[in-house]
Design a protein around this motif. Structure first.
Motif, PDB file in Angstrom:
ATOM      1  N   ASN A 152       0.829  -1.201   0.000  1.00 50.76           N
ATOM      2  CA  ASN A 152       0.000   0.000   0.000  1.00 50.76           C
ATOM      3  C   ASN A 152       0.864   1.252   0.000  1.00 50.76           C
ATOM      4  O   ASN A 152       2.031   1.230   0.409  1.00 50.76           O
ATOM      5  CB  ASN A 152      -0.931   0.008   1.216  1.00 50.76           C
ATOM      6  CG  ASN A 152      -2.011  -1.050   1.107  1.00 50.76           C
ATOM      7  OD1 ASN A 152      -2.355  -1.480   0.010  1.00 50.76           O
ATOM      8  ND2 ASN A 152      -2.540  -1.482   2.243  1.00 50.76           N
ATOM      9  N   HIS A 171       1.035   8.001   2.461  1.00 49.91           N
ATOM     10  CA  HIS A 171       1.250   9.429   2.214  1.00 49.91           C
ATOM     11  C   HIS A 171       1.809  10.070   3.486  1.00 49.91           C
ATOM     12  O   HIS A 171       1.358   9.768   4.593  1.00 49.91           O
ATOM     13  CB  HIS A 171      -0.062  10.108   1.834  1.00 49.91           C
ATOM     14  CG  HIS A 171      -0.633   9.629   0.528  1.00 49.91           C
ATOM     15  ND1 HIS A 171      -0.387  10.255  -0.667  1.00 49.91           N
ATOM     16  CD2 HIS A 171      -1.423   8.551   0.249  1.00 49.91           C
ATOM     17  CE1 HIS A 171      -1.015   9.617  -1.620  1.00 49.91           C
ATOM     18  NE2 HIS A 171      -1.650   8.571  -1.111  1.00 49.91           N
ATOM     19  N   SER A 172       2.800  10.937   3.303  1.00 49.92           N
ATOM     20  CA  SER A 172       3.439  11.514   4.497  1.00 49.92           C
ATOM     21  C   SER A 172       3.842  12.959   4.244  1.00 49.92           C
ATOM     22  O   SER A 172       3.987  13.406   3.103  1.00 49.92           O
ATOM     23  CB  SER A 172       4.682  10.705   4.879  1.00 49.92           C
ATOM     24  OG  SER A 172       5.695  10.871   3.905  1.00 49.92           O
ATOM     25  N   ASN A 226       2.546  10.596   9.146  1.00 52.07           N
ATOM     26  CA  ASN A 226       1.633   9.851   8.282  1.00 52.07           C
ATOM     27  C   ASN A 226       0.351  10.666   8.051  1.00 52.07           C
ATOM     28  O   ASN A 226      -0.402  10.952   8.985  1.00 52.07           O
ATOM     29  CB  ASN A 226       1.282   8.506   8.920  1.00 52.07           C
ATOM     30  CG  ASN A 226       0.546   7.581   7.973  1.00 52.07           C
ATOM     31  OD1 ASN A 226      -0.013   8.017   6.981  1.00 52.07           O
ATOM     32  ND2 ASN A 226       0.549   6.300   8.283  1.00 52.07           N
ATOM     33  N   THR A 285      -1.823   9.761   5.464  1.00 52.04           N
ATOM     34  CA  THR A 285      -2.592   8.953   4.503  1.00 52.04           C
ATOM     35  C   THR A 285      -4.093   9.161   4.670  1.00 52.04           C
ATOM     36  O   THR A 285      -4.830   9.326   3.682  1.00 52.04           O
ATOM     37  CB  THR A 285      -2.233   7.466   4.683  1.00 52.04           C
ATOM     38  OG1 THR A 285      -0.825   7.299   4.538  1.00 52.04           O
ATOM     39  CG2 THR A 285      -2.956   6.615   3.653  1.00 52.04           C
ATOM     40  N   SER A 286      -4.570   9.163   5.917  1.00 50.40           N
ATOM     41  CA  SER A 286      -6.014   9.315   6.155  1.00 50.40           C
ATOM     42  C   SER A 286      -6.507  10.666   5.650  1.00 50.40           C
ATOM     43  O   SER A 286      -7.605  10.776   5.082  1.00 50.40           O
ATOM     44  CB  SER A 286      -6.324   9.169   7.646  1.00 50.40           C
ATOM     45  OG  SER A 286      -5.595  10.114   8.415  1.00 50.40           O
ATOM     46  N   ARG A 287      -5.684  11.710   5.825  1.00 51.59           N
ATOM     47  CA  ARG A 287      -6.080  13.034   5.355  1.00 51.59           C
ATOM     48  C   ARG A 287      -6.139  13.076   3.826  1.00 51.59           C
ATOM     49  O   ARG A 287      -7.077  13.608   3.230  1.00 51.59           O
ATOM     50  CB  ARG A 287      -5.087  14.080   5.849  1.00 51.59           C
ATOM     51  CG  ARG A 287      -5.547  15.520   5.624  1.00 51.59           C
ATOM     52  CD  ARG A 287      -4.400  16.492   5.718  1.00 51.59           C
ATOM     53  NE  ARG A 287      -3.635  16.510   4.471  1.00 51.59           N
ATOM     54  CZ  ARG A 287      -2.511  17.197   4.313  1.00 51.59           C
ATOM     55  NH1 ARG A 287      -1.986  17.863   5.330  1.00 51.59           N
ATOM     56  NH2 ARG A 287      -1.878  17.186   3.161  1.00 51.59           N
ATOM     57  N   GLU A 290      -6.542  10.523   1.757  1.00 48.12           N
ATOM     58  CA  GLU A 290      -7.656   9.715   1.267  1.00 48.12           C
ATOM     59  C   GLU A 290      -8.993  10.433   1.471  1.00 48.12           C
ATOM     60  O   GLU A 290      -9.906  10.334   0.635  1.00 48.12           O
ATOM     61  CB  GLU A 290      -7.657   8.358   1.962  1.00 48.12           C
ATOM     62  CG  GLU A 290      -6.500   7.473   1.531  1.00 48.12           C
ATOM     63  CD  GLU A 290      -6.547   6.099   2.169  1.00 48.12           C
ATOM     64  OE1 GLU A 290      -7.336   5.910   3.122  1.00 48.12           O
ATOM     65  OE2 GLU A 290      -5.808   5.207   1.708  1.00 48.12           O
ATOM     66  N   ALA A 291      -9.096  11.177   2.596  1.00 47.77           N
ATOM     67  CA  ALA A 291     -10.334  11.945   2.835  1.00 47.77           C
ATOM     68  C   ALA A 291     -10.489  13.031   1.774  1.00 47.77           C
ATOM     69  O   ALA A 291     -11.588  13.275   1.262  1.00 47.77           O
ATOM     70  CB  ALA A 291     -10.295  12.562   4.230  1.00 47.77           C
ATOM     71  N   ARG A 337     -11.568  11.352  -1.373  1.00 45.52           N
ATOM     72  CA  ARG A 337     -12.973  10.958  -1.307  1.00 45.52           C
ATOM     73  C   ARG A 337     -13.882  12.164  -1.522  1.00 45.52           C
ATOM     74  O   ARG A 337     -14.916  12.085  -2.195  1.00 45.52           O
ATOM     75  CB  ARG A 337     -13.283  10.295   0.041  1.00 45.52           C
ATOM     76  CG  ARG A 337     -12.816   8.843   0.124  1.00 45.52           C
ATOM     77  CD  ARG A 337     -13.486   8.117   1.281  1.00 45.52           C
ATOM     78  NE  ARG A 337     -13.131   8.701   2.565  1.00 45.52           N
ATOM     79  CZ  ARG A 337     -12.076   8.340   3.289  1.00 45.52           C
ATOM     80  NH1 ARG A 337     -11.263   7.394   2.840  1.00 45.52           N
ATOM     81  NH2 ARG A 337     -11.828   8.909   4.459  1.00 45.52           N
ATOM     82  N   LYS A 381     -11.348   3.506  -1.820  1.00 45.99           N
ATOM     83  CA  LYS A 381     -10.027   3.588  -1.201  1.00 45.99           C
ATOM     84  C   LYS A 381      -8.974   3.220  -2.238  1.00 45.99           C
ATOM     85  O   LYS A 381      -9.292   2.793  -3.352  1.00 45.99           O
ATOM     86  CB  LYS A 381      -9.948   2.643   0.003  1.00 45.99           C
ATOM     87  CG  LYS A 381     -10.283   1.202  -0.317  1.00 45.99           C
ATOM     88  CD  LYS A 381     -10.361   0.339   0.943  1.00 45.99           C
ATOM     89  CE  LYS A 381      -8.996  -0.106   1.371  1.00 45.99           C
ATOM     90  NZ  LYS A 381      -9.038  -1.117   2.447  1.00 45.99           N
ATOM     91  N   ASN A 399      -8.291   4.332  -7.326  1.00 44.70           N
ATOM     92  CA  ASN A 399      -9.226   4.769  -6.287  1.00 44.70           C
ATOM     93  C   ASN A 399     -10.563   4.082  -6.580  1.00 44.70           C
ATOM     94  O   ASN A 399     -11.271   4.449  -7.523  1.00 44.70           O
ATOM     95  CB  ASN A 399      -9.356   6.292  -6.336  1.00 44.70           C
ATOM     96  CG  ASN A 399      -9.988   6.829  -5.079  1.00 44.70           C
ATOM     97  OD1 ASN A 399      -9.878   6.240  -4.006  1.00 44.70           O
ATOM     98  ND2 ASN A 399     -10.662   7.968  -5.196  1.00 44.70           N
TER      99      ASN A 399
END
Length: 733
Positions: free
Chosen positions: A463, A466-467, A490, A492-494, A496-497, A500, A585, A622
């Motif tokens: 995977n 993102h950083s 990290n 990554t969650s930001r 990907e949000a 999205r 995702k 995605n």
């Protein structure tokens, strides 16, 4: 104090590369180099304290007179002296004699550099004879016609071509401006005017710009009281002269360095048990000279915690058992504690009996404090580095990872040992490698000391992570760049949000655009069923035959079942359209293809089919994982279901990056589709193109809706009886 100076001289001339001996005013030896002991004295044991003439009884009267003159203050740079050795052989030595002074500026002795030139003298005699015939290594000026001649050796020393034609002016101009040029000019002028000879050591600047020390000798030929010819020889003495100059330079520099660096010199005499300090030692220890009582004074100022260790080392040295080398603390009269470094070397006599120690000591308090502060800072950094919730790494200038913390390991899924065997580029997403190399180059060049940027890494499971990274350059104590420190957060969650959210906007636009189309589908499909049921109902009311009524009722039941199925399919499309955004995702395309391949393994084997995946492992899309699997499963199973009966099925999946999309080409060699006939309804609901009894015409319809729900596109090319290629475009993750 004279003893202290002479002891220091003895200590520092011992390792000289030249044959050096140091004597006092009574010609007693107080120091010598190992070379002098072996080559001149031809002894294997110490000769300290012995008379120079006792060790070298063959010393000529001429030499004795010169030594005596030098002790009286006469300056003699160098002199070739002749002697007879113990075997009756003639020996020649070139002696460079310098007087040395005590602290009061009074001559206290001589330093004599002796070079055995016996062979040189023999060669010189042969050379002088050879020069009369071949002029080897010589030069000549005929003053009657002004012609100048150089031999080949002379030209080699001057680094000029062998066909070089010199004249008197250019010959003199080769000598270095200043003392050398002035001296040779004087020598030549006096030779021409008075017929005098010369033997000097000067510097020339060769044709190639090199500075070379030469020994220049000049002779004259006089006729009827007039000098008509001058001639001479060159000897390249550059290496010897530079060694000699370096020795004097080192000696002078040592004296200056010990004073500038506040290095104190001390001397302990075993026989008299007498400890002497120089002025700097008194300053280092902050001891009043008038209150100095030797060893007892030293004992009294040593810090209590260091007393036993230091006294033990001092006693071993003062007993002649071991050289002195230790660190200890002292207490100044005002109570200040200072750190001292002490070293001392034992001097032995001819019987290998220790006679004295000559040593040095200096204050290392600042060094100790700096070292302690550095240790504390290092411990603090190590603690922050190890326990930080942010990923941290240390990278050398080649990009190799040399240290990582637990947070970094957890972020990327590797063990510490695995990361230490990699470079930073090994775990970097390929599209970011070139940018990372540019960052490193700018840090190493000094253009920046710190850089902050977004960067993608590979997790061990494939995977993308993102950083937000901050890379800082770190210099060593000399200010030179030694390594880089990286801090990795990290995000990554930001990311990907954000993706999205962007996808939501794009898909919403797509949904609005397709809403009208979907309304038409609903209207058309439901109207067909309702019209059919209405017509059957009318037939039922008008029909009186029981058998025919039963038949109509059966058709009415089939129509209702078909309506229910249509509503189910339309509901599935609604779910596709509305549920995609919540579960999208980053998905590995290669992993998805392998999952479908494994699912259909039995069917692949039954059909004896082959497949080829040309999918880059870095291609991530995605997508909704279930939709991606459903799409590939439908295309894969269709290729097997509608394979040509006369050839084995072959399926090829190829992926490539096209701007912000990953384009996937799904190719088979099956029955193909007649696009001229079916092209406009290829993705319609309940559209079938082959006489397959299991075909319902819903698969491609669902596939198209799933792809468009993920803001993608699908199209195809096909040729009947040759095969089909579906072209999918999905957003790049």
């Amino acid at each position: 104090m004279t003893d202290l100076i002479t002891s220091s001289i003895s200590l520092f001339v011992k390792s000289s590369p030249k044959a050096v001996v140091v004597v006092d005013t009574n010609m007693l030896i107080i120091g010598y180099s190992d070379v002098w002991l072996k080559e001149i004295a031809q002894k294997k044991t110490s000769v300290l304290g012995k008379s120079y003439y006792e060790i070298l009884p063959q010393t000529s009267e001429e030499a004795k007179e010169i030594y005596e003159s030098c002790l009286q203050g006469k300056q003699i740079a160098s002199k070739a002296l002749k002697s007879i050795d113990t075997f009756g052989r003639i020996k020649w030595a070139k002696c460079t004699i310098n007087s040395w002074n005590d602290e009061n500026g009074i001559i206290a002795g001589l330093s004599i550099i002796e070079e055995d030139i016996t062979e040189d003298k023999h060669r010189e005699e042969v050379l002088l004879k050879a020069q009369k015939v071949a002029r080897i290594g010589g030069w000549e000026v005929d003053l009657r016609n002004g012609q100048v001649h150089w031999t080949d050796v002379t030209k080699e020393i001057h680094e000029v071509p062998l066909d070089y034609k010199p004249d008197l002016e250019t010959s003199i101009n080769f000598y270095k401006e200043g003392t050398s040029k002035d001296e040779i000019t004087r020598c030549v002028s006096e030779a021409i005017a008075k017929g005098t000879t010369w033997d000097v050591e000067l510097q020339i600047i060769t044709a190639k710009g090199n500075e070379v020390w030469v020994r220049a000798k000049g002779e004259t030929e006089v006729f009827n009281g007039e000098c008509i010819r001058i001639y001479g020889t060159f000897q390249d003495i550059d290496e010897k002269k530079r060694t000699e100059l370096e020795y004097h330079k080192v000696s002078d520099r040592l004296a200056m360095a010990t004073n500038a660096a506040k290095i104190g010199i001390w001397n302990y005499d075993f026989e008299g048990k007498n400890l002497q300090w120089d002025d700097i030692t008194f300053e280092v220890y902050k001891v009043d000279k008038n209150s100095f009582s030797g060893y007892e004074t030293l004992r009294s100022i040593i810090h209590p915690d260091d007393y036993h260790k230091s006294i033990k080392a001092i006693n071993l040295a003062f007993k002649g058992q071991k050289n002195f080398d230790t660190d200890y603390r002292i207490i100044w009269p005002d109570g200040t504690i200072r750190h001292i470094k002490g070293r001392g070397a034992i001097i032995y006599d001819l019987e290998n009996k220790p006679i004295k120690i000559i040593g040095a000591n200096w204050d290392i308090t600042e060094f100790k404090n700096t070292k302690l502060e550095l240790l504390r800072n290092n411990e603090s950094f190590t603690s922050i580095f190890s326990n930080s919730n942010v990923g941290m790494t240390k990278i050398n200038l080649d990009g190799k990872i040399i240290e990582v913390n637990d947070s970094m390991c957890k972020m990327l899924g590797y063990t510490r040992e695995e990361l230490l065997n990699k470079t930073a580029f090994d775990i970097t997403f390929p599209d970011d490698i070139e940018k990372s190399k540019k960052f490193k180059k700018r840090l190493i060049s000094g253009e920046f000391t710190s850089i902050e940027a977004e960067k993608r890494f590979y997790h061990k499971n494939g995977n993308i992570v993102h950083s937000l990274i901050t890379i800082t350059s770190v210099n060593d104590i000399d200010g030179n760049l030694c390594h880089l420190i990286g801090q990795i957060v990290n995000i990554t969650s930001r990311i990907e949000a954000e993706k999205r959210l962007q996808t939501l906007v794009e898909v919403t636009k797509g949904q609005n655009a397709s809403l009208m189309n979907f309304a038409h589908i609903v209207s058309h499909n439901l109207r067909s069923h309702s019209s059919n049921m209405l017509m059957l109902t009318r037939f039922l009311h008008l029909e009186s035959d029981p058998n025919e009524k039963q038949n109509i009722e059966k058709m009415l039941g089939n129509a209702a079942e078909s309506l229910n199925e249509t509503v189910h399919h339309l509901n599935e499309v609604v779910l596709i359209k509305t549920g995609a955004l919540e579960t999208m995702k980053s998905e590995s395309l290669l992993n998805a293809a392998n999952r479908v391949k494994d699912t259909l393994a039995g069917l692949i084997q039954e059909k004896d089919a082959s497949y080829e995946f040309n999918i880059c492992k870095t291609h991530f899309v995605n997508a909704v994982p279930a939709y991606l699997d459903s799409i590939l499963l439908n295309l894969f199973s269709n290729s097997l279901k509608y394979s040509a009966p006369n050839r084995k099925p072959k399926i090829i999946i190829l992926s490539e990056v096209k701007n912000e999309f990953i384009e996937i080409k799904f190719t088979d060699n099956g029955l193909g589709i007649d696009l001229e006939r079916h092209g406009k309804k290829i993705f319609g609901m309940y559209k079938t193109f082959h006489n397959n009894k299991d075909a319902k015409g819903i698969g491609l319809f669902i596939t198209k809706n799933q792809i468009e729900a993920m803001n993608g596109k699908i199209e195809l090319t096909s040729e009947l009886k040759k095969g089909t290629t579906f072209i999918l475009k999905l957003k790049k993750a």
